[in-house]
Design a protein around this motif. Sequence first.
Motif, short mmCIF file in Angstrom:
data_model
loop_
_atom_site.label_atom_id
_atom_site.label_comp_id
_atom_site.label_asym_id
_atom_site.label_seq_id
_atom_site.Cartn_x
_atom_site.Cartn_y
_atom_site.Cartn_z
N ARG A 1 49.81 -3.31 -47.26
CA ARG A 1 48.59 -3.02 -46.49
C ARG A 1 47.77 -1.98 -47.23
NH1 ARG A 1 49.10 -0.47 -40.51
NH2 ARG A 1 49.54 1.46 -41.68
N HIS A 2 46.50 -2.29 -47.44
CA HIS A 2 45.58 -1.28 -47.95
C HIS A 2 45.40 -0.19 -46.90
CE1 HIS A 2 44.17 -3.23 -51.64
NE2 HIS A 2 44.19 -4.39 -50.98
N GLY A 3 45.27 1.04 -47.36
CA GLY A 3 45.10 2.13 -46.40
C GLY A 3 44.61 3.40 -47.07
N GLY A 4 45.09 4.53 -46.55
CA GLY A 4 44.55 5.82 -46.95
C GLY A 4 44.84 6.25 -48.38
N ILE A 5 45.81 5.62 -49.04
CA ILE A 5 46.08 5.89 -50.45
C ILE A 5 45.64 4.67 -51.25
CG2 ILE A 5 47.80 6.50 -52.18
CD1 ILE A 5 47.46 8.63 -50.05
N PRO A 6 44.62 4.78 -52.10
CA PRO A 6 44.12 3.60 -52.83
C PRO A 6 45.17 3.00 -53.75
CG PRO A 6 42.49 5.37 -52.88
CD PRO A 6 43.75 5.96 -52.31
N CYS B 1 22.01 -8.28 -31.49
CA CYS B 1 23.08 -7.76 -32.34
C CYS B 1 23.04 -6.24 -32.46
CB CYS B 1 22.96 -8.37 -33.74
SG CYS B 1 21.42 -7.93 -34.58
N ALA B 2 24.11 -5.72 -33.04
CA ALA B 2 24.17 -4.36 -33.57
C ALA B 2 24.58 -4.49 -35.02
CB ALA B 2 25.19 -3.53 -32.80
N LEU B 3 24.12 -3.55 -35.86
CA LEU B 3 24.31 -3.69 -37.29
C LEU B 3 25.16 -2.54 -37.85
CD1 LEU B 3 20.65 -4.58 -38.34
CD2 LEU B 3 22.50 -6.16 -37.72
N LEU B 4 26.03 -2.88 -38.81
CA LEU B 4 26.86 -1.90 -39.50
C LEU B 4 26.77 -2.18 -41.00
CD1 LEU B 4 29.17 0.33 -39.17
CD2 LEU B 4 30.74 -1.58 -39.53
N ALA B 5 26.55 -1.13 -41.78
CA ALA B 5 26.42 -1.30 -43.23
C ALA B 5 27.10 -0.16 -43.97
CB ALA B 5 24.94 -1.38 -43.62
N PRO B 6 27.48 -0.39 -45.24
CA PRO B 6 28.16 0.66 -46.00
C PRO B 6 27.32 1.90 -46.23
CG PRO B 6 28.49 -1.49 -47.03
CD PRO B 6 27.45 -1.67 -45.96
N ASP B 7 25.99 1.71 -46.46
CA ASP B 7 25.13 2.85 -46.75
C ASP B 7 23.73 2.58 -46.22
OD1 ASP B 7 24.18 0.92 -48.49
OD2 ASP B 7 24.87 1.92 -50.30
N ARG B 8 22.86 3.58 -46.34
CA ARG B 8 21.52 3.48 -45.75
C ARG B 8 20.71 2.36 -46.38
NH1 ARG B 8 20.09 4.68 -41.05
NH2 ARG B 8 21.34 6.57 -41.31
N GLU C 1 34.77 -3.51 -52.74
CA GLU C 1 36.19 -3.28 -53.03
C GLU C 1 36.36 -2.16 -54.05
OE1 GLU C 1 38.79 -4.85 -51.74
OE2 GLU C 1 37.95 -6.63 -50.78
N GLY C 2 37.58 -1.62 -54.09
CA GLY C 2 37.91 -0.58 -55.06
C GLY C 2 38.16 0.76 -54.39
N GLY C 3 39.24 1.42 -54.78
CA GLY C 3 39.57 2.70 -54.19
C GLY C 3 39.78 2.57 -52.69
N LEU C 4 39.36 3.60 -51.95
CA LEU C 4 39.48 3.57 -50.50
C LEU C 4 38.62 2.47 -49.89
CD1 LEU C 4 40.95 5.04 -48.23
CD2 LEU C 4 39.07 6.68 -48.13
N GLY C 5 37.60 2.02 -50.63
CA GLY C 5 36.76 0.93 -50.15
C GLY C 5 37.54 -0.34 -49.87
N SER C 6 38.66 -0.56 -50.55
CA SER C 6 39.46 -1.76 -50.32
C SER C 6 40.06 -1.76 -48.92
CB SER C 6 40.57 -1.88 -51.37
OG SER C 6 40.02 -2.08 -52.65
N ALA C 7 40.44 -0.58 -48.42
CA ALA C 7 40.97 -0.49 -47.05
C ALA C 7 39.88 -0.79 -46.04
CB ALA C 7 41.55 0.90 -46.81
N ILE C 8 38.66 -0.29 -46.28
CA ILE C 8 37.55 -0.55 -45.37
C ILE C 8 37.21 -2.04 -45.37
CG2 ILE C 8 35.13 -0.01 -44.86
CD1 ILE C 8 35.58 2.64 -46.41
N ALA C 9 37.13 -2.62 -46.56
CA ALA C 9 36.83 -4.05 -46.68
C ALA C 9 37.89 -4.89 -45.97
CB ALA C 9 36.74 -4.44 -48.15
N ASP C 10 39.15 -4.50 -46.09
CA ASP C 10 40.24 -5.21 -45.43
C ASP C 10 40.08 -5.17 -43.91
OD1 ASP C 10 43.24 -6.20 -45.38
OD2 ASP C 10 43.16 -4.46 -44.06
N ARG C 11 39.76 -3.99 -43.36
CA ARG C 11 39.62 -3.88 -41.91
C ARG C 11 38.47 -4.74 -41.39
NH1 ARG C 11 43.36 -1.62 -43.91
NH2 ARG C 11 44.50 0.17 -43.05
#
Length: 336
Positions: A184-189, A246-253, A317-327
């Motif tokens: 499982r991807h998580g808090g340690i990349p 809808c409601a919207l969610l994005a990685p950055d502004r 993807e990449g680093g901690l971003g992989s855990a976010i992408a997985d969720r």
Amino acid sequence: MPRAAAIIRAGGLVAFPTETVYGLGANAFDAPAVARIFEAKGRPTFDPLIVHIADRADLIHLFTEAALADPRIKLLADAFWPGALTIVAAARHEVPGLVRAGLETVGVRLPRHETALALIRAAGTPIAAPSANRFGRLSPTTADHVLEQLDGRIDAVLLGDATEIGVESSVIALDADGPARLLRHGGIPLEELARVLADHGGIVAAAPTAQPGVPLQAPGMTESHYAPIVPLILAATEFPAGVTACALLAPDRATLTHLEGLAVAAGATVHASVALSEALDPVTAAAHLFERLHELEAALIHRAVPAARIIAAPYPEGGLGSAIADRLRRAAATPQ
């Protein structure tokens, strides 16, 4: 704390903060108490639990002597404990089968959060604890999130600040032969785990899901998981057809601005929108991921918007971003 520890010793359930998400804890060696976790969460018994300890010396009660002889356990513990890493290895027979989902292995973590450590020490026993939510739903990063889903189902909640990391622990399996496996991807990349294990067989990523009804090797491996009540759709390049509210969610502004433009062009009404960070920042994004999803879910439910959806842009993807992408992928896999 004495009252919460007494509840654990008496076979009760206590929700408590960790650095990842809030956990729902019971005495790991009390099978009836562990069964109450599954009942409170509506969790299938093929999904194993993670056992939390306050001292590495407690591993002798959980892992077999042969497992403890694996030098990778010390290597990983030295590098990442206390912290957001769960190590899966061969279990002693004293660990209840329900904790292990009938497998021959058990996952163990030494958390970094002082409240979690204090509870484990005061209870005088390792504590089995999945996330303190209803199975498959959004993970809790505040005490309020816990109460929204489990009020009346558990015995106590230890109050604390919002969790620091915001996504669950990384889970790594150490087999007797072959490389370590990231379950499982998580808090340690993954990249950090690979660096530590480079001279000890390396690490490979396991299959992301298991077959229905077959015991999972680790929590969070079901195809659909971490989902809000309001259906979530991932939108990489085009706005989903047929979505009018809808409601919207994005990685950055910048990505949020683009997503808002797609929604407007599609004629959809946007009731709420949020970026996980101003510029692309996986640490900040992970810390706020579930909190922001809870907020968007609440906004749409409060407005009683029919057929509303949460539209999320995929996370890089990449680093901690992989855990976010997985969720986000697993949240989007929930049947609409």
